[in-house]
Design a protein around this motif. Structure first.
Motif, mmCIF file in Angstrom:
data_model
loop_
_atom_site.group_PDB
_atom_site.id
_atom_site.type_symbol
_atom_site.label_atom_id
_atom_site.label_comp_id
_atom_site.label_asym_id
_atom_site.label_seq_id
_atom_site.Cartn_x
_atom_site.Cartn_y
_atom_site.Cartn_z
ATOM 1 N N UNK A 182 -6.305 12.371 5.125
ATOM 2 C CA UNK A 182 -7.144 11.756 4.098
ATOM 3 C C UNK A 182 -7.174 10.254 4.358
ATOM 4 N N UNK A 183 -8.377 9.716 4.589
ATOM 5 C CA UNK A 183 -8.525 8.283 4.827
ATOM 6 C C UNK A 183 -8.438 7.543 3.493
ATOM 7 N N UNK A 184 -7.619 6.504 3.459
ATOM 8 C CA UNK A 184 -7.466 5.678 2.265
ATOM 9 C C UNK A 184 -7.627 4.222 2.695
ATOM 10 N N UNK A 185 -8.758 3.589 2.340
ATOM 11 C CA UNK A 185 -9.055 2.256 2.869
ATOM 12 C C UNK A 185 -9.745 1.383 1.831
ATOM 13 N N UNK A 186 -9.622 0.069 2.015
ATOM 14 C CA UNK A 186 -10.371 -0.882 1.189
ATOM 15 C C UNK A 186 -11.595 -1.403 1.926
ATOM 16 N N UNK A 187 -11.820 -0.944 3.161
ATOM 17 C CA UNK A 187 -12.988 -1.376 3.928
ATOM 18 C C UNK A 187 -14.245 -0.718 3.358
ATOM 19 N N UNK A 188 -15.357 -1.483 3.342
ATOM 20 C CA UNK A 188 -16.638 -0.940 2.904
ATOM 21 C C UNK A 188 -17.251 -0.190 4.078
ATOM 22 N N UNK B 243 -3.504 7.927 -9.695
ATOM 23 C CA UNK B 243 -2.644 9.108 -9.554
ATOM 24 C C UNK B 243 -3.485 10.383 -9.624
ATOM 25 N N UNK B 244 -4.441 10.407 -10.542
ATOM 26 C CA UNK B 244 -5.283 11.589 -10.701
ATOM 27 C C UNK B 244 -6.109 11.860 -9.431
ATOM 28 N N UNK B 245 -6.672 10.781 -8.840
ATOM 29 C CA UNK B 245 -7.482 10.953 -7.622
ATOM 30 C C UNK B 245 -6.631 11.523 -6.493
ATOM 31 N N UNK B 246 -5.425 10.995 -6.320
ATOM 32 C CA UNK B 246 -4.536 11.479 -5.253
ATOM 33 C C UNK B 246 -4.176 12.943 -5.486
ATOM 34 N N UNK C 123 -12.476 10.802 2.469
ATOM 35 C CA UNK C 123 -12.454 9.351 2.663
ATOM 36 C C UNK C 123 -12.424 8.719 1.271
ATOM 37 N N UNK C 124 -11.307 8.063 0.920
ATOM 38 C CA UNK C 124 -11.119 7.487 -0.403
ATOM 39 C C UNK C 124 -11.065 5.964 -0.323
ATOM 40 N N UNK D 36 0.824 -1.207 0.000
ATOM 41 C CA UNK D 36 0.000 0.000 0.000
ATOM 42 C C UNK D 36 0.857 1.254 0.000
ATOM 43 N N UNK D 37 1.921 1.229 0.808
ATOM 44 C CA UNK D 37 2.824 2.388 0.845
ATOM 45 C C UNK D 37 3.592 2.510 -0.468
ATOM 46 N N UNK D 38 3.956 1.365 -1.036
ATOM 47 C CA UNK D 38 4.695 1.365 -2.316
ATOM 48 C C UNK D 38 3.837 1.974 -3.424
ATOM 49 N N UNK D 39 2.546 1.612 -3.429
ATOM 50 C CA UNK D 39 1.640 2.139 -4.460
ATOM 51 C C UNK D 39 1.520 3.650 -4.339
ATOM 52 N N UNK D 40 1.374 4.146 -3.116
ATOM 53 C CA UNK D 40 1.266 5.605 -2.934
ATOM 54 C C UNK D 40 2.535 6.301 -3.423
ATOM 55 N N UNK D 41 3.685 5.731 -3.131
ATOM 56 C CA UNK D 41 4.935 6.329 -3.626
ATOM 57 C C UNK D 41 4.979 6.284 -5.147
#
Length: 598
Positions: A549-555, A579-582, A571-572, A483-488
């Motif tokens: 900014x909350x970034x989660x896969x939880x419903x 990349x565009x959303x971030x 809440x994302x 998850x951290x790798x994707x954000x980077x």
């Protein structure tokens, strides 16, 4: 027609005994068994005694009635006494006798199949008793009656002592039968008691099993909810990584690599749809799904669906059309769930239509409070015997095209459950080889006993305390390394410096020491989850002003999102992160609070 066999005059007391003897003898000659003979003799004796004792005498007439089956053995007992003044009370069992008169009538009526009494005060009383002749006996013809009459005439009457002895024998037999019946009754009562105990135990077991089923259902929902997060997290990572690769952020791809990445992305999307459908069905079955009505226009919903689903239709032999919605009333229901229903139905139509057209239309009746949506295709159709089965979970019709197209059998089941949840219904008409039409009718205004709040009325995020913002450092708090790798990866080639924290405890420490400009925070983390981390960030004076900014896969349901937005900037969902959303969310924060940082 009743034929008389013999008459007995009741002039002396021993005539009562004679009447009893004659009754028993005739009954035996007519084919009655010994028990029935005793009952008939007892009944005749009782009524004859009443006539002799209270009327001073009378007459007993023995008859056979009817020429065809069933035939009856009839006994008429008549007298010329004073009659019975309280006849109705006697027959209803309400009469209280001081002399004993009338007490035998109720018992006699129970012994016989037929009983009729006619009594007039001052004139006399006539009692007619009857018993059906057993079907196993021969039909009583005039010849048979003659033989019975001869037999009776030859029969020597017993003296009273012999009759008493006979009665005693009959009484002993009756007592033995009574004891046997009592024993049978006691055995039956014991069996009933055992049965009752068994039923009580069964009910207790059923209640226990019902409780276990409820617990199992709740565990299933909790399991699916938790596991959906466990599945969605890596799936979201796969989708994001595939997007990074397909966008060539880290370099160009060969044509073969691009095809492989496309396959990875498609497979992850399909698996994510399965996970979401499983979770939605489990929540509906457990009553955990909430309906959030909001006002919207059908035209906008159609436009969104058209843009979302048209790229899926890659077959040029199939036309994809939406009907006009001008003049339609606004709907007040859960737009997301309605769109999900239509999306599932349209996706199915796209899968199973090889040529022709798919048409989506809406109809409204001025006199109706519903809007009816129809999805019509010219696809393979459905066999008549499978029209009900297709709405069952994990059910797929065995058709040739299914060998090419894989599915889970959850889409239609979920669509039907969602339609019913909105107060509507889903039906289908289909002709094999011609096509299908799925029709879903939804109330224009959702009505529920529970008070619901439209999303538009929910509180806005509390952003009054956010600082002037110039973004240089961004902290990503996520226990998942990918998850951290994707954000980077999404923020590669930007001016931002990316800080990482592998959990809530480390994130609080890093935030306090490094003072980042924005924090991206995951929710589902061990040791300290995202909600507690957010609360501690806002409770600490050194970090309370940092936008999160909350970034989660939880419903998340609306209540959870509303609670989070009181402290978080946005809440994302990890599923849709790009990349565009971030960058849009970072830019939005800068635009809203742009001032030179002091």
């Amino acid at each position: 027609m009743n034929i008389s066999l013999i008459k007995v005059a009741l002039r002396y007391e021993h005539d009562i005994v004679l009447a009893r003897q004659r009754a028993r003898t005739i009954a035996g000659l007519l084919g009655f068994n010994s028990t029935e003979q005793t009952r008939i003799g007892t009944a005749v004796s009782e009524i004859a005694r009443n006539a002799f004792q209270y009327a001073g005498g009378g007459e007993v007439d023995f008859l056979v009635g009817g020429s065809d089956r069933p035939q009856r053995f009839m006994v008429r007992v008549s007298d010329r006494g004073g009659g019975l003044e309280e006849l109705d009370a006697i027959l209803e069992g309400r009469y209280i006798s001081k002399t004993g008169m009338g007490l035998g009538i109720i018992g006699t009526r129970r012994l016989m199949d037929y009983f009729h009494i006619d009594s007039t005060p001052g004139t006399g009383t006539t009692v007619l008793l009857g018993k059906e002749i057993p079907s196993s006996a021969a039909v009583v013809t005039p010849q048979v009656l003659d033989r019975i009459a001869e037999e009776i005439n030859r029969h020597t009457s017993q003296n009273p002592f012999e009759e008493i002895q006979q009665q005693n024998q009959e009484l002993l037999v009756a007592m033995n039968e009574l004891h046997q019946r009592k024993a049978d009754l006691e055995a039956m009562n014991r069996e009933l008691e055992d049965t009752n105990r068994g039923i009580v135990a069964l009910y207790s077991e059923l209640d226990e099993k019902a409780e276990h089923l409820n617990q199992a259902n709740e565990l299933k929902v909790r399991f699916l909810s938790d596991m959906s997060h466990e599945f969605r997290t890596p799936l979201s990572s796969i989708l994001s990584l595939a997007k990074i690769l397909s966008d060539r952020i880290d370099g160009d791809l060969s044509s073969e690599q691009e095809k492989q990445v496309r396959y990875i992305h498609k497979s992850a999307e399909d698996l994510l749809v399965l996970v979401n459908n499983l979770l939605d069905i489990a929540k509906i079955e457990a009553g955990k799904t909430e309906v959030h009505p909001e006002k919207f226009e059908i035209g906008n919903t159609f436009s969104t669906l058209r843009g979302m689903l048209k790229p899926l239709l890659v077959n040029p032999a199939v036309k994809f059309e939406f009907g006009e919605t001008d003049g339609f009333p606004s709907m007040l229901t859960d737009e997301g769930k309605l769109a999900q229903i239509l999306r599932n139905l349209i996706s199915n139509a796209i899968k199973f239509t090889e040529f022709g057209e798919i048409r989506v239309e809406a109809e409204t009746d001025p006199d109706s409070s519903e809007i009816t949506f129809s999805i019509t295709d010219t696809g393979i159709g459905i066999p008549p015997g499978d029209l009900d089965r297709i709405f069952e979970e994990y059910t797929q019709v065995d058709m040739p095209l299914h060998n090419k197209i894989k599915g889970t059998g959850l889409g239609l089941s979920l669509a039907k459950k969602l339609a019913e949840l909105l107060g509507g219904r889903l039906t289908v008409e289909s002709i094999l080889g011609v096509g299908s039409t799925f029709t879903v009718s939804i109330p224009i205004c959702y009505v529920s006993s529970a008070e619901t709040v439209p999303k538009s009325m929910l509180p806005l995020p509390d952003v009054t305390r956010l600082p002037a913002l110039v973004v240089e450092k961004i902290l990503v708090i996520d226990d998942e390394e990918v998850g951290r790798y994707i954000m980077k990866g999404l923020l590669t080639d930007t001016k931002y410096r990316i800080l990482e924290a592998a959990g809530g405890v480390e994130g609080l420490k890093t935030a306090a020491e490094q003072q980042p400009d924005i924090i991206f925070l995951d929710l589902m983390m061990p040791e300290m989850d995202g909600v507690e981390t957010l609360m501690r960030l806002k409770a600490d004076s050194s970090t309370c002003d940092i936008p999160v900014i909350i970034l989660t896969s939880k419903v998340l349901d609306d209540a959870e999102q509303t609670a989070l937005r009181k402290s978080a900037l946005a809440v994302l969902s990890k599923e849709s992160i790009t990349r565009e959303v971030v960058l849009v969310n970072i830019r939005d924060a800068v635009v809203r609070f742009a001032k030179p940082k002091i």
